[in-house]
Design a protein around this motif. Structure first.
Motif, short mmCIF file in Angstrom:
data_model
loop_
_atom_site.label_atom_id
_atom_site.label_comp_id
_atom_site.label_asym_id
_atom_site.label_seq_id
_atom_site.Cartn_x
_atom_site.Cartn_y
_atom_site.Cartn_z
N ASP A 168 -2.12 2.73 -12.91
CA ASP A 168 -1.99 2.01 -11.63
C ASP A 168 -0.53 1.71 -11.33
O ASP A 168 -0.08 1.79 -10.17
N GLU A 169 0.24 1.34 -12.34
CA GLU A 169 1.65 1.05 -12.14
C GLU A 169 2.42 2.30 -11.72
O GLU A 169 3.33 2.23 -10.88
N ILE A 170 2.05 3.44 -12.27
CA ILE A 170 2.71 4.70 -11.91
C ILE A 170 2.43 5.03 -10.44
O ILE A 170 3.33 5.44 -9.70
N ILE A 171 1.19 4.85 -10.01
CA ILE A 171 0.86 5.10 -8.60
C ILE A 171 1.64 4.15 -7.70
O ILE A 171 2.19 4.56 -6.67
N ALA A 172 1.71 2.88 -8.08
CA ALA A 172 2.46 1.91 -7.27
C ALA A 172 3.93 2.28 -7.20
O ALA A 172 4.55 2.21 -6.13
N MET A 173 4.51 2.70 -8.33
CA MET A 173 5.92 3.10 -8.34
C MET A 173 6.14 4.31 -7.44
O MET A 173 7.13 4.37 -6.70
N TYR A 174 5.24 5.27 -7.50
CA TYR A 174 5.33 6.46 -6.65
C TYR A 174 5.31 6.06 -5.17
O TYR A 174 6.16 6.50 -4.38
N LEU A 175 4.33 5.25 -4.80
CA LEU A 175 4.16 4.87 -3.40
C LEU A 175 5.31 3.98 -2.92
O LEU A 175 5.68 4.04 -1.74
N ASN A 176 5.87 3.18 -3.79
CA ASN A 176 7.00 2.33 -3.40
C ASN A 176 8.30 3.13 -3.29
O ASN A 176 9.24 2.69 -2.62
N ARG A 177 8.33 4.29 -3.94
CA ARG A 177 9.54 5.09 -3.96
C ARG A 177 9.60 6.12 -2.84
O ARG A 177 10.67 6.46 -2.34
N PHE A 178 8.45 6.62 -2.42
CA PHE A 178 8.43 7.76 -1.51
C PHE A 178 9.02 7.40 -0.14
O PHE A 178 8.80 6.32 0.39
N ASP A 179 9.76 8.36 0.43
CA ASP A 179 10.40 8.18 1.75
C ASP A 179 9.57 8.89 2.81
O ASP A 179 9.51 10.11 2.86
N TRP A 180 8.92 8.09 3.66
CA TRP A 180 8.08 8.64 4.73
C TRP A 180 8.87 8.89 6.01
O TRP A 180 8.28 9.05 7.06
N ILE A 181 10.19 8.91 5.94
CA ILE A 181 11.14 9.11 7.04
C ILE A 181 10.93 8.07 8.15
O ILE A 181 10.06 7.22 8.07
N ASN A 182 11.73 8.17 9.19
CA ASN A 182 11.71 7.22 10.30
C ASN A 182 11.90 5.78 9.81
O ASN A 182 11.24 4.85 10.30
N GLN A 183 12.82 5.60 8.84
CA GLN A 183 13.14 4.29 8.27
C GLN A 183 11.93 3.64 7.59
O GLN A 183 11.80 2.41 7.58
N ALA A 184 11.06 4.48 7.04
CA ALA A 184 9.87 3.98 6.34
C ALA A 184 9.92 4.43 4.89
O ALA A 184 9.34 5.46 4.52
#
Length: 812
Positions: A168-184
Motif C-alpha cells: 500500500d505504501e508503494i502504491i501511495a508513493m507512486y501516486l504521490n510522485r506521478f506527474d499528470w501534467i497541467n500543474q497536477a
C-alpha cells in the motif's frame, strides 16, 4: 534391442540439449550476474535515501478550517496517505499496470519473459515498484546500453523498496510522485485539477482516466485529446473488468460516461486571497531566513541545520483566514466596484480632456506620470535591454553584441540566457513603440478582453480603474479573517492592505478625540462651531481649517462633531492637546508609519496602511488593548512537527472607559448624533442603516455598529472602518494614482467609495448562519461611571429629524 537403442538415442539427444543449453546459458547468466554486480556497485541509493526519498513538496497555505487556500511550489505536489486515496485508483492502477503486484517482490519474472519474447507488444515488463524506482532515483537514459544497465539497477532498487515498504505504501508513493501534467503533480493535485475533488472522493471512471494517463500523460491529455483519453479510459475499465474489480454491467455503464472534467487552472494569480498569499510568501521567506545573532544559526532550521525552503519542503501554514468571510469580502469588492462605482467613475471622467486624470492636473504633471509609468513597464525594460522579451531574465543575462551587422541586445547563453536577440532603439524609436497600437489582452470587469491599443493608451486605461483594499479582523485575538488587496491580482499586483500607504483623511480623527477623552473631555460637551487657527512659521499665513460644507455657527457636541467629521472641532481639540500627544497614542495603537507633528495631522494628512488603521481601530473594541494583526498561527513541517508558533504582540494603549466612550461616539457616525443647534440627528455613515433605494443592497444593517468615514483632499481616497463587538473591518478605495479621482465629493467621499463595500461584506456575514458573529452591543465596563453618552440633554425622548451628513475634503 530396438527399443533400448531408441531410448539410448533419446537420452543422448537429451544430454546433448542440456549441454547445449548449459553452454548457451552459462555465459548469459554470467553476463547477467556481472551486470547485476556492476549495477549494485554504482550510484545506488543508500538505506536512508530509500527510507526518505527526495521529493519536492509544495507548501500548503490553509484556511482556518484546514481547507486548502493555495500553495508555494516548484512542483505542485502535496502527498496523501494511502488511506486518503480512493480505492478505485489503486484497483485501476494494479489492473492496468501490474496485475501481479500483490504477488511478486518487485520484479515480475513472467512479465519480463513475456516482454522479452514479444518485444513488449503484449505488455511491458516494468512493475509498479520498478516504475516508482525509476521516478525516485533515475532520469531516463536515451542510449540502449545505458538504459539496459539502468534496468538492472531498477531491479535492485525495486527489491529493496519492497523490503522497506508495504504494498500500500508503494502504491501511495507512486501516486504521490506521478506527474499528470497541467500543474497536477501527485494524486492530490490531479484530483483537484481535473475533477475539483479530493483524492479520496474520486469515482471509478475518474480514477480510470487518471490511471490511463499514466501510460503517456502528454498523449492522453484530456484537455488537448479528449477522444484519445476517453478511449484509453475504456482500456483501463476493461482491465478492471478482466481482473474482477468491476462487473460487466458496470463496465457497460461506465464506458458510456463522458470524461466529466471540472478543470481547475492552477495559477498563483488565481484562487482565493491572492494578495494575502503573495504578502505571506515574502513574510515566510524572511522568517525562515532569520539567524540567531549569537550563534549564526538559523532560528527555524531543519534537523540538519539548513533553512526550510517553502517551495520544496512541504510545509503547512495555518492561517487565520476564514474561508467563508474571505469569499464575502471578495464578493463585496467585486460587487461595488465592478457593478456600481467604476461605472460612476467612467461617467464622471468621460468628457475630461486628460482622462482619466483630474482636470486640475497640469499637462506637465500628466506627462510626468505617464513617463514614470512607461519606465516601470516590462515593455520599456525590454526596449532598453533590462529584460529579455522571451525568458524574462533580467539585465545580468543580457549583453550588447553585433548581430547581422547591427548592434543588438542578446540574452547570452554563456550567462544562462535563452539566446534571444532583439534590436536596440534610440529614444525616438522607443517613443514610437509606445504610440503604435498592438494586440493585447486587457482586464475588464466582465473578463479579459482581446483588443488593439497603443501601450500609452493601455497605461491610461489601466490607470482609470479604481482599486480597493479590505482587511477584517477579530479585535480580541488579532486574527485576520479576510484580506482583499485589490480588484484582480493577475493585472494589478500591488497590495492595498499592507503595502500601500495612503492619506487617511478623517479616519485619523478618532486618535485626536481619544486623546481628549482620555484626558477627561466629556463627549456631550458643547463647543462653538467656529474656525480655529494655528500660528505658522514666519512668511506663512495662519492655518484655519474649514468645514467641508463651509457652514459655521451654533453649538455642537463633541460626539456630533466626530459623527459628522467636523474639521473646526477637531482642529480645536488638536490645539488643546497637541500633535505629539496624538502621535504618541497612535503609536501605542500600532501605527508605525511616519507621522509629522504638525497641526494638519488632525485632519489625516499622514500616509498610513489599511492594516495599521484597522489594527488601531480594533483597540477600541478590545478594552483598549492593541493586538498586532495575526495572519498565521503555526508552521508545521511535512511530518507534522511544529516549526513556528505565533505569539501575538499586544500593548495596553487605552483604558477600557475611554475605549467604550469612543465606541459610543463612533456609533454616532452610523446611527447619527444629535445637533442641539438644529434639532437634527446626522452622521456621515448613516447610509449603512438605510433600507431603501439603491442603498438597500448594502445598507439596512440593524446590528450595533461603530465606524468612521474618511475622505482626502480632492477625493483621492475614500475610507470606512466599521466596528462590531467581535469584528473590525477597514476598507479603502481609490485609484493607484492620486491624480485619478472623482470631481465631486458626493461621489468621491468615503461614504460612497468605501462604505458600500463594508455593507455588502457584513450583510453577507450576517446572512450566513454557519458564521458565529455577535449581533449584540458592545460590553460596558463596570467602572464607566456616570457619563452622558446620547447627548440629547433636555431633548431626550423627542423624535429627532434624521439626515445624512456629507463628508468632504479634509482641509482647504
Amino acid at each position: 534391442m530396438g527399443k533400448k537403442a531408441a531410448d539410448r538415442s533419446r537420452d543422448d539427444r537429451s544430454r546433448s540439449w542440456k549441454w547445449w543449453w548449459a553452454l548457451v546459458l552459462a555465459p548469459v547468466l554470467g553476463l547477467l550476474a556481472m551486470l547485476l554486480f556492476a549495477a549494485a556497485s554504482k550510484d545506488l541509493p543508500g538505506t536512508s535515501e530509500l527510507q526518505n526519498p527526495r521529493s519536492d513538496l509544495a507548501t500548503a497555505v490553509l484556511f482556518s478550517d484546514g481547507s486548502l487556500m493555495g500553495q508555494y511550489y516548484r512542483e505542485n505536489r502535496i502527498p496523501v496517505d494511502y488511506a486518503h486515496i480512493s480505492p478505485w485508483v489503486s484497483k485501476a492502477l494494479v489492473a492496468t499496470e501490474d496485475e501481479r503486484f500483490r504477488e511478486h517482490s518487485g520484479i515480475d519474472l513472467r512479465g519480463t519473459l513475456r516482454a522479452a519474447i514479444y518485444l513488449g507488444k503484449r505488455g511491458g515488463a516494468s512493475t509498479i515498484t520498478q516504475q516508482l524506482a525509476k521516478m525516485l532515483f533515475h532520469d531516463a537514459r536515451r542510449d540502449i546500453v545505458g538504459r539496459v544497465f539502468q534496468k538492472f539497477q531498477e531491479w535492485i532498487i525495486s527489491a529493496r523498496l519492497e523490503r522497506e515498504y508495504t504494498k500500500d505504501e508503494i502504491i501511495a508513493m507512486y501516486l504521490n510522485r506521478f506527474d499528470w501534467i497541467n500543474q497536477a503533480v501527485g494524486i492530490n493535485s490531479a484530483a483537484r485539477v481535473y475533477f475539483n475533488t479530493a483524492p479520496d472522493s474520486l469515482r471509478v471512471e475518474q480514477a480510470a482516466m487518471l490511471v490511463g494517463m499514466c501510460k503517456n500523460p502528454a498523449l492522453f491529455n484530456p484537455l488537448r485529446r479528449p477522444d484519445t483519453t476517453l478511449t484509453r479510459r475504456m482500456v483501463v475499465l476493461d482491465q478492471m473488468r478482466r481482473n474482477g474489480f468491476i462487473t460487466m454491467q458496470a463496465y457497460d455503464s461506465l464506458k458510456a460516461l463522458p470524461l466529466g472534467l471540472q478543470f481547475q487552472r492552477i495559477d498563483h494569480t488565481e484562487g482565493p486571497a491572492p494578495y494575502l498569499r503573495e504578502t505571506l510568501r515574502g513574510d515566510l521567506q524572511k522568517l525562515l531566513a532569520e539567524k540567531d545573532p549569537n550563534t549564526g544559526k538559523y532560528r527555524y532550521a531543519k534537523p540538519d541545520g539548513s533553512p526550510y525552503d517553502i517551495y520544496t519542503d512541504g510545509l503547512k501554514i495555518y492561517t487565520t483566514i476564514d474561508r467563508r468571510m474571505q469569499h464575502d469580502a471578495e464578493f463585496a469588492v467585486r460587487e461595488h466596484l465592478g457593478t456600481e462605482l467604476q461605472k460612476e467613475f467612467w461617467n464622471d471622467i468621460k468628457n475630461k480632456k486628460n482622462k482619466p486624470f483630474d482636470w486640475r492636473v497640469s499637462q506637465d504633471e500628466v506627462e510626468g506620470i505617464m513617463s514614470s509609468a512607461r519606465k516601470r513597464s516590462d515593455r520599456y525594460r525590454t526596449l532598453v535591454g533590462k529584460l529579455c522579451p522571451n525568458c524574462h531574465r533580467p539585465a545580468a543575462y543580457i549583453i550588447k553584441a553585433k548581430h547581422d551587422g547591427k548592434e543588438e541586445f542578446h540574452c547570452d547563453p554563456a550567462k544562462g540566457g535563452c539566446d534571444t536577440w532583439w534590436p536596440m532603439l534610440d529614444d525616438a524609436g522607443i517613443a514610437k513603440q509606445f504610440e503604435t497600437p498592438v494586440k493585447m489582452q486587457v482586464f475588464s470587469w466582465h473578463g479579459d478582453v482581446d483588443t488593439l491599443l497603443s501601450p500609452n493608451d493601455s497605461i491610461r486605461y489601466y490607470k482609470s480603474f479604481l482599486q480597493s483594499g479590505l482587511l477584517s479582523m477579530d479585535p480580541h485575538t488579532g486574527f485576520v479573517k479576510a484580506w482583499v488587496g485589490g480588484i484582480d491580482y493577475k493585472h494589478f499586483q500591488y497590495d492595498h492592505v499592507a503595502s500601500a500607504r495612503r492619506q487617511v483623511g478623517s479616519t485619523f480623527k478618532p486618535f485626536v478625540y481619544a486623546t481628549a477623552i482620555r484626558e477627561g473631555l466629556q463627549p456631550c460637551l458643547e463647543l462653538p462651531n467656529q474656525k480655529t487657527c494655528f500660528d505658522m512659521p514666519p512668511g506663512q499665513p495662519d492655518w484655519c481649517p474649514q468645514n467641508s460644507d463651509n457652514k459655521y455657527g451654533g453649538m455642537v457636541t463633541v460626539k456630533y462633531a466626530l459623527a459628522n467629521s467636523m474639521n473646526t472641532i477637531t482642529a480645536w481639540l488638536m490645539k488643546q492637546y497637541g500633535p505629539r500627544s496624538v502621535i504618541a497614542l497612535a503609536r501605542h495603537m500600532g501605527v508605525e508609519s511616519p507621522m509629522e507633528p504638525v497641526p494638519s495631522l488632525c485632519l489625516g494628512v499622514a500616509d498610513l496602511t489599511l492594516m495599521e488603521m484597522t489594527g488601531a481601530f480594533s483597540t477600541f473594541a478590545n478594552d483598549g488593548v492593541y493586538i498586532k494583526p495575526v495572519v498565521y498561527t503555526r508552521i508545521e513541517d511535512k511530518n507534522g512537527n511544529t516549526v513556528f508558533d505565533m505569539v501575538p504582540q499586544t500593548e495596553e494603549a487605552l483604558d477600557p472607559r475611554t475605549s467604550y466612550i469612543m465606541l459610543q461616539m463612533l456609533k454616532g457616525v452610523v446611527d447619527g448624533a444629535y445637533n442641539p443647534s438644529t434639532g437634527r440627528t446626522s452622521g456621515t455613515g448613516m447610509r449603512l442603516r438605510m433600507g431603501w433605494g439603491n442603498r438597500a443592497k448594502y445598507g439596512n444593517i440593524k446590528y450595533p455598529t461603530a465606524g468612521k468615514t474618511g475622505t482626502t483632499q480632492n477625493n483621492s481616497d475614500g475610507w470606512f472602518i466599521g466596528i462590531t463587538p467581535d469584528l473590525v473591518t477597514g476598507v479603502w478605495t481609490g485609484a493607484d494614482d492620486r491624480s485619478v479621482r472623482f470631481a465631486s465629493t458626493a461621489l468621491g467621499q468615503g461614504a460612497n467609495m468605501a462604505l458600500p463595500i463594508y455593507g455588502y461584506y457584513m450583510n453577507g456575514i450576517y446572512a450566513d448562519s454557519t458564521i458565529t458573529i455577535s449581533r449584540g452591543d458592545f460590553a460596558k465596563p463596570a467602572d464607566i461611571g456616570d457619563v452622558d453618552l446620547d447627548c440629547m440633554g433636555k431633548h431626550k425622548g423627542e423624535a429627532p429629524l434624521f439626515e445624512e451628513s456629507k463628508e468632504g475634503p479634509t482641509w482647504e
